[in-house]
Write a protein that holds these residues in place. Sequence first.
Motif, mmCIF file in Angstrom:
data_model
loop_
_atom_site.group_PDB
_atom_site.id
_atom_site.type_symbol
_atom_site.label_atom_id
_atom_site.label_comp_id
_atom_site.label_asym_id
_atom_site.label_seq_id
_atom_site.Cartn_x
_atom_site.Cartn_y
_atom_site.Cartn_z
ATOM 1 N N SER A 27 0.823 -1.147 -0.126
ATOM 2 C CA SER A 27 -0.255 0.009 0.046
ATOM 3 C C SER A 27 0.908 1.193 -0.068
ATOM 4 O O SER A 27 0.704 2.161 -0.762
ATOM 5 C CB SER A 27 -0.933 0.184 1.287
ATOM 6 N N ALA A 31 1.295 4.490 -2.823
ATOM 7 C CA ALA A 31 0.869 5.349 -2.439
ATOM 8 C C ALA A 31 2.122 6.517 -2.716
ATOM 9 O O ALA A 31 1.775 7.672 -3.200
ATOM 10 C CB ALA A 31 0.561 5.809 -0.971
ATOM 11 N N HIS A 34 2.202 6.558 -7.011
ATOM 12 C CA HIS A 34 1.280 7.285 -7.891
ATOM 13 C C HIS A 34 1.381 8.660 -7.899
ATOM 14 O O HIS A 34 1.340 9.295 -9.008
ATOM 15 C CB HIS A 34 -0.108 6.820 -7.449
ATOM 16 N N PRO A 35 1.692 9.385 -6.870
ATOM 17 C CA PRO A 35 1.680 10.884 -6.790
ATOM 18 C C PRO A 35 3.065 11.433 -7.576
ATOM 19 O O PRO A 35 3.093 12.482 -8.122
ATOM 20 C CB PRO A 35 1.763 11.219 -5.457
ATOM 21 N N ASP A 111 -4.264 1.976 3.414
ATOM 22 C CA ASP A 111 -5.040 2.786 2.339
ATOM 23 C C ASP A 111 -5.949 3.835 2.794
ATOM 24 O O ASP A 111 -5.880 5.072 2.408
ATOM 25 C CB ASP A 111 -5.727 1.906 1.411
ATOM 26 N N THR A 112 -6.402 3.508 3.861
ATOM 27 C CA THR A 112 -7.558 4.464 4.449
ATOM 28 C C THR A 112 -6.681 5.586 5.197
ATOM 29 O O THR A 112 -7.222 6.874 4.963
ATOM 30 C CB THR A 112 -8.342 3.847 5.592
ATOM 31 N N VAL A 114 -3.594 6.604 4.141
ATOM 32 C CA VAL A 114 -3.013 7.438 2.990
ATOM 33 C C VAL A 114 -3.870 8.391 2.069
ATOM 34 O O VAL A 114 -3.556 9.364 2.023
ATOM 35 C CB VAL A 114 -2.199 6.517 2.303
ATOM 36 N N HIS A 115 -5.090 7.572 1.988
ATOM 37 C CA HIS A 115 -5.910 8.450 1.289
ATOM 38 C C HIS A 115 -7.022 9.336 1.960
ATOM 39 O O HIS A 115 -7.978 10.059 1.337
ATOM 40 C CB HIS A 115 -6.780 7.413 0.337
ATOM 41 N N ASP A 116 -6.782 9.295 3.561
ATOM 42 C CA ASP A 116 -7.532 10.009 4.350
ATOM 43 C C ASP A 116 -8.891 9.774 4.070
ATOM 44 O O ASP A 116 -10.035 10.664 3.926
ATOM 45 C CB ASP A 116 -7.441 11.489 4.381
ATOM 46 N N VAL A 117 -9.600 8.634 4.220
ATOM 47 C CA VAL A 117 -10.870 8.082 3.845
ATOM 48 C C VAL A 117 -11.261 7.493 5.110
ATOM 49 O O VAL A 117 -10.590 6.779 5.990
ATOM 50 C CB VAL A 117 -11.217 7.608 2.495
ATOM 51 N N SER A 121 -14.507 2.462 4.033
ATOM 52 C CA SER A 121 -14.745 2.641 2.638
ATOM 53 C C SER A 121 -14.062 1.524 1.703
ATOM 54 O O SER A 121 -14.707 1.537 0.523
ATOM 55 C CB SER A 121 -13.471 3.930 2.054
ATOM 56 N N TYR A 122 -13.384 0.693 2.412
ATOM 57 C CA TYR A 122 -12.877 -0.495 1.302
ATOM 58 C C TYR A 122 -13.492 -1.847 1.981
ATOM 59 O O TYR A 122 -13.115 -2.786 1.741
ATOM 60 C CB TYR A 122 -11.285 -0.392 1.362
#
Length: 219
Positions: A27, A31, A34-35, A111-112, A114-117, A121-122
């Motif tokens: 993960s 992260a 991609h950016p 992931d939650t 890193v993506h601040d969700v 969500s997953y």
Amino acid sequence: MIDNPRPGWKSLVGVLAAGAVFGAATSLANAVAHPSVDLESREATTNGWSFVEIVSVLLDSGWAWAGLAVLAGFLATRAKQRGLGARALGRGAVAGVVSLLAATAAYYAVDTVVHDVPLGSYGYDTAFWWAASVLLGPILGAIGSCARRPGMIGVLAKVTVPVGAAVQMVVMPPGRNEVITTIGQWIVWTTAVVIIGVVAVRFLGVQRQRNYSRGADSL
């Protein structure tokens, strides 16, 4: 004589930790990779690549996750259990499932963050891959446990991951452009050839030694 259950628990905890580390590392690699890509740049999109992107592509491939379960089955099976058959297979099968469940949970948990969700969500994705882990984990883990066996069974178990990885790089090569795909393919193919070669040489060496010993005994 009854086996001490404590080594079994220790190996299970080790497999759980290894799965969690693998999932979290995958993960994080995604992260970071991609950016770093400038998708508005045609050059970066068609020819660009970076070391972290290659790592991300390799870790997030199906063969790598399958390899995690195979390795877990191998590590969870003690060397002295080679001849125990069902017990070794069972231990390997459980290890395969546990490693994939832990890796999936860690992957989406990171992931939650890193993506601040929200944590849920997953939820669907986690449930889907957990189901796949329960279905495929026992098979992959059992293959890993067979790698400790002598003879052709052990050889076939040892080359399962490199052969599978090489095939995937032909059928479903990963990468967002041809450059990344090509680099990933050559890394996997080269590694697969080396591993298969080492396994073959060791097997032939053992067979030659056995044949020599039999010939000496018959004199």
